[in-house]
Design an enzyme around this catalytic site. Structure first.
Site, mmCIF file in Angstrom:
data_model
loop_
_atom_site.group_PDB
_atom_site.id
_atom_site.type_symbol
_atom_site.label_atom_id
_atom_site.label_comp_id
_atom_site.label_asym_id
_atom_site.label_seq_id
_atom_site.Cartn_x
_atom_site.Cartn_y
_atom_site.Cartn_z
ATOM 1 N N MET A 26 -3.152 5.989 -4.885
ATOM 2 C CA MET A 26 -3.093 5.527 -3.500
ATOM 3 C C MET A 26 -2.766 6.721 -2.581
ATOM 4 O O MET A 26 -2.281 6.540 -1.464
ATOM 5 C CB MET A 26 -2.043 4.422 -3.349
ATOM 6 C CG MET A 26 -2.416 3.190 -4.188
ATOM 7 S SD MET A 26 -1.756 1.648 -3.566
ATOM 8 C CE MET A 26 -0.024 1.933 -3.689
ATOM 9 N N GLY A 27 -3.039 7.916 -3.085
ATOM 10 C CA GLY A 27 -2.845 9.105 -2.261
ATOM 11 C C GLY A 27 -1.389 9.516 -2.142
ATOM 12 O O GLY A 27 -0.538 9.077 -2.896
ATOM 13 N N LEU A 29 -0.259 12.489 -2.819
ATOM 14 C CA LEU A 29 -0.140 12.981 -4.191
ATOM 15 C C LEU A 29 1.114 13.835 -4.404
ATOM 16 O O LEU A 29 1.488 14.617 -3.534
ATOM 17 C CB LEU A 29 -1.396 13.784 -4.559
ATOM 18 C CG LEU A 29 -2.706 13.006 -4.376
ATOM 19 C CD1 LEU A 29 -3.905 13.913 -4.659
ATOM 20 C CD2 LEU A 29 -2.763 11.770 -5.269
ATOM 21 N N GLY A 32 3.798 14.036 -10.124
ATOM 22 C CA GLY A 32 3.427 13.065 -11.158
ATOM 23 C C GLY A 32 1.908 12.931 -11.225
ATOM 24 O O GLY A 32 1.301 13.037 -12.297
ATOM 25 N N HIS A 33 1.288 12.728 -10.046
ATOM 26 C CA HIS A 33 -0.182 12.648 -10.012
ATOM 27 C C HIS A 33 -0.791 13.956 -10.533
ATOM 28 O O HIS A 33 -1.759 13.943 -11.293
ATOM 29 C CB HIS A 33 -0.686 12.486 -8.565
ATOM 30 C CG HIS A 33 -0.332 11.190 -7.915
ATOM 31 N ND1 HIS A 33 0.468 11.121 -6.810
ATOM 32 C CD2 HIS A 33 -0.695 9.914 -8.190
ATOM 33 C CE1 HIS A 33 0.594 9.859 -6.427
ATOM 34 N NE2 HIS A 33 -0.098 9.108 -7.247
ATOM 35 N N GLN A 149 2.458 -2.075 -14.925
ATOM 36 C CA GLN A 149 1.085 -1.982 -14.406
ATOM 37 C C GLN A 149 0.140 -1.480 -15.496
ATOM 38 O O GLN A 149 -0.943 -2.042 -15.710
ATOM 39 C CB GLN A 149 1.095 -1.039 -13.198
ATOM 40 C CG GLN A 149 -0.248 -0.427 -12.845
ATOM 41 C CD GLN A 149 -0.192 0.410 -11.596
ATOM 42 O OE1 GLN A 149 -0.047 -0.128 -10.506
ATOM 43 N NE2 GLN A 149 -0.326 1.718 -11.702
ATOM 44 N N SER A 182 5.549 8.525 -4.550
ATOM 45 C CA SER A 182 5.180 8.751 -3.138
ATOM 46 C C SER A 182 6.264 8.218 -2.213
ATOM 47 O O SER A 182 6.504 8.763 -1.140
ATOM 48 C CB SER A 182 3.857 8.060 -2.835
ATOM 49 O OG SER A 182 2.872 8.506 -3.731
ATOM 50 N N ARG A 183 6.930 7.158 -2.630
ATOM 51 C CA ARG A 183 7.924 6.518 -1.765
ATOM 52 C C ARG A 183 9.176 7.364 -1.548
ATOM 53 O O ARG A 183 9.935 7.122 -0.602
ATOM 54 C CB ARG A 183 8.327 5.162 -2.343
ATOM 55 C CG ARG A 183 7.216 4.121 -2.283
ATOM 56 C CD ARG A 183 7.657 2.857 -2.971
ATOM 57 N NE ARG A 183 6.564 1.905 -3.136
ATOM 58 C CZ ARG A 183 6.215 1.008 -2.223
ATOM 59 N NH1 ARG A 183 6.869 0.933 -1.092
ATOM 60 N NH2 ARG A 183 5.209 0.181 -2.465
#
Ligand code: PAF
Length: 269
Positions: A26-27, A29, A32-33, A149, A182-183
């Site tokens: 979800m961008g 980045l 981790g990504h 997930q 991201s959060r």
């Protein structure tokens, strides 16, 4: 890196390639990504990354609106990592077609985050299924930080006999054992300090449960976490990764979801 915003054009390009590794995101980045994408780029075949903030998996409008975004920086990172394709679709490109597969939600979707985020996992499976139907990759790479997930996507893929293989990727942490997310960007320095303290307590809690045979007591540990500064704790649960049940032996992961300010953070270790 070739950028596509349209599935028809993307398919024209990759339709005949049978060795695509796919990393859905979800961008916004982070490391981790980056670790997942590096793993993909190092492997054989081509790497396709998607960036799509999926409205259907947000159970709260404000959360969707506030979700961090920075496409310019994401593109810079993806170019540096030398991925082959970026798919950055519109809502209509993803949702305005009839899917072949039916959404399969395993019963594990009702637990952990499923209990607190109504419709979240249905939204995740819906979008991932659509992205798989569009891109038809050989592999999909997903992070273990979002274990629930990952598990549910695997189950959906198995149930629908989709040929894509799921590759779980390890959680990447900073020196304070915080899993990249991201959060995290939404935390101010004071909130970050609180998170560091909370993680220390949770790590020690897990250790004591094992070595001192301490009894798990949710209300007690929740109270402690809140006293350090969490606004709320949705859950802190011990789960045997094999049975997905309460552990009988000392082998388990501690899963948590908690709020610091308005930021909801999850992890398992
Ligand atoms: O983990 C995420 O970023 C998302 O849930 C995913 C898998 C990209 C689906 O929107």
């Amino acid at each position: 890196m070739k950028l596509f915003t349209n599935k028809k054009k993307l398919r024209e390009e990759i339709g005949k390639i049978n060795n695509i590794s796919f990393v859905p995101t979800m961008g916004f980045l982070h490391k981790g990504h980056e670790s997942i994408i590096k793993k993909s780029v190092k492997g054989s075949g081509k790497t396709l990354v998607s960036i799509f903030v999926n409205p259907k998996q947000f159970n709260n409008r404000k959360d969707l609106k506030n979700y961090p975004r920075n496409t310019k920086n994401d593109i810079k990172i993806l170019k540096k990592l030398k991925i082959d394709y970026l798919y950055k679709p519109s809502y209509a490109d993803v949702y305005k077609f009839k899917t072949k597969n039916k959404i399969y939600l395993d019963k594990f979707a009702k637990e952990l985050c499923g209990e607190f985020r109504k419709g979240h996992f249905r939204g995740v499976i819906d979008v991932v299924n659509r992205l798989l139907e569009i891109t038809n990759p050989k592999r999909i790479l997903l992070g273990n930080k979002d274990f629930q997930q990952l598990y549910l996507i695997k189950k959906h893929i198995m149930k629908n006999k989709i040929k894509t293989k799921v590759f779980p990727c390890k959680t990447i942490r900073d020196k304070n054992f915080i899993a990249y997310s991201s959060r995290l960007k939404k935390l101010n320095p004071n909130e970050k300090t609180k998170l560091i303290k909370i993680i220390k307590v949770l790590k020690k809690y897990k250790k004591d449960l094992i070595t001192k045979k301490q009894i798990y007591n949710f209300s007690k540990i929740k109270k402690k976490i809140i006293s350090i500064g969490a606004k709320n704790v949705d859950y802190i649960k011990l789960i045997d990764l094999k049975t997905l049940k309460k552990p009988k032996k000392n082998k388990f992961n501690l899963f948590y979801a908690l709020y610091i300010g308005n930021v909801r953070l999850i992890d398992n270790f």
